[in-house]
Design a protein around this motif. Structure first.
Motif, PDB file in Angstrom:
ATOM      1  N   SER A  55      -3.955  35.171  61.919  1.00 16.61           N
ATOM      2  CA  SER A  55      -4.002  34.294  60.747  1.00 16.61           C
ATOM      3  C   SER A  55      -4.675  35.003  59.578  1.00 16.61           C
ATOM      4  N   MET A  56      -5.762  35.703  59.848  1.00 18.86           N
ATOM      5  CA  MET A  56      -6.442  36.452  58.790  1.00 18.86           C
ATOM      6  C   MET A  56      -5.562  37.595  58.280  1.00 18.86           C
ATOM      7  N   ALA A  57      -4.863  38.283  59.182  1.00 18.52           N
ATOM      8  CA  ALA A  57      -3.959  39.358  58.770  1.00 18.52           C
ATOM      9  C   ALA A  57      -2.833  38.800  57.900  1.00 18.52           C
ATOM     10  N   ASN A  58      -2.336  37.634  58.256  1.00 12.56           N
ATOM     11  CA  ASN A  58      -1.288  36.994  57.476  1.00 12.56           C
ATOM     12  C   ASN A  58      -1.785  36.683  56.063  1.00 12.56           C
ATOM     13  N   GLN A  59      -2.997  36.170  55.950  1.00 13.85           N
ATOM     14  CA  GLN A  59      -3.570  35.879  54.635  1.00 13.85           C
ATOM     15  C   GLN A  59      -3.754  37.162  53.821  1.00 13.85           C
ATOM     16  N   LEU A  60      -4.183  38.214  54.470  1.00 12.11           N
ATOM     17  CA  LEU A  60      -4.360  39.494  53.781  1.00 12.11           C
ATOM     18  C   LEU A  60      -3.038  40.002  53.224  1.00 12.11           C
ATOM     19  N   VAL A  61      -1.990  39.967  54.020  1.00 18.11           N
ATOM     20  CA  VAL A  61      -0.681  40.432  53.575  1.00 18.11           C
ATOM     21  C   VAL A  61      -0.156  39.539  52.451  1.00 18.11           C
ATOM     22  N   LEU A  62      -0.290  38.237  52.596  1.00 23.24           N
ATOM     23  CA  LEU A  62       0.202  37.302  51.582  1.00 23.24           C
ATOM     24  C   LEU A  62      -0.456  37.542  50.235  1.00 23.24           C
ATOM     25  N   TRP A  63      -1.788  37.543  50.200  1.00 27.64           N
ATOM     26  CA  TRP A  63      -2.483  37.657  48.925  1.00 27.64           C
ATOM     27  C   TRP A  63      -2.393  39.064  48.347  1.00 27.64           C
ATOM     28  N   SER A  64      -2.310  40.085  49.188  1.00 27.01           N
ATOM     29  CA  SER A  64      -2.114  41.443  48.673  1.00 27.01           C
ATOM     30  C   SER A  64      -0.739  41.575  48.028  1.00 27.01           C
ATOM     31  N   SER A  65       0.265  41.021  48.667  1.00 27.30           N
ATOM     32  CA  SER A  65       1.616  41.072  48.100  1.00 27.30           C
ATOM     33  C   SER A  65       1.688  40.327  46.776  1.00 27.30           C
TER      34      SER A  65
END
Length: 85
Positions: A55-65
């Motif tokens: 879930s944290m990795a998903n948030q990182l990818v989402l907000w970085s993108s």
């Protein structure tokens, strides 16, 4: 959402707010001295860790993108000479 003013039995004004749809709510009654970090018995802790980590990795990818896309758009807009007058 809808809102309506209501009057209770004492004459006080209250506001009722509601929306169409459903909400699921689970209420667990536990003892006062129970451990708040405990999980259900028999629930593997590695599954919980993997869920939280991904879930944290998903948030990182989402907000970085989103940040990179927004940065490229802003760079084009704010570039000197990009606005023709």
């Amino acid at each position: 959402m809808r809102s309506r003013l209501l009057f209770d039995a004492d004459g006080r004004t209250t506001q009722a707010v509601w929306a169409s749809g459903e909400a699921a709510l689970t209420v667990l009654d536990v003892a006062d001295d129970a451990d708040p970090g405990a999980v259900y018995p028999g629930f593997p802790a590695d599954v919980l860790f993997n869920f939280q980590f991904l879930s944290m990795a998903n948030q990182l990818v989402l907000w970085s993108s989103l940040g990179l896309i927004f940065e490229s758009i802003v760079e084009r807009v704010l570039r000197p000479g990009s606005w023709r007058r």
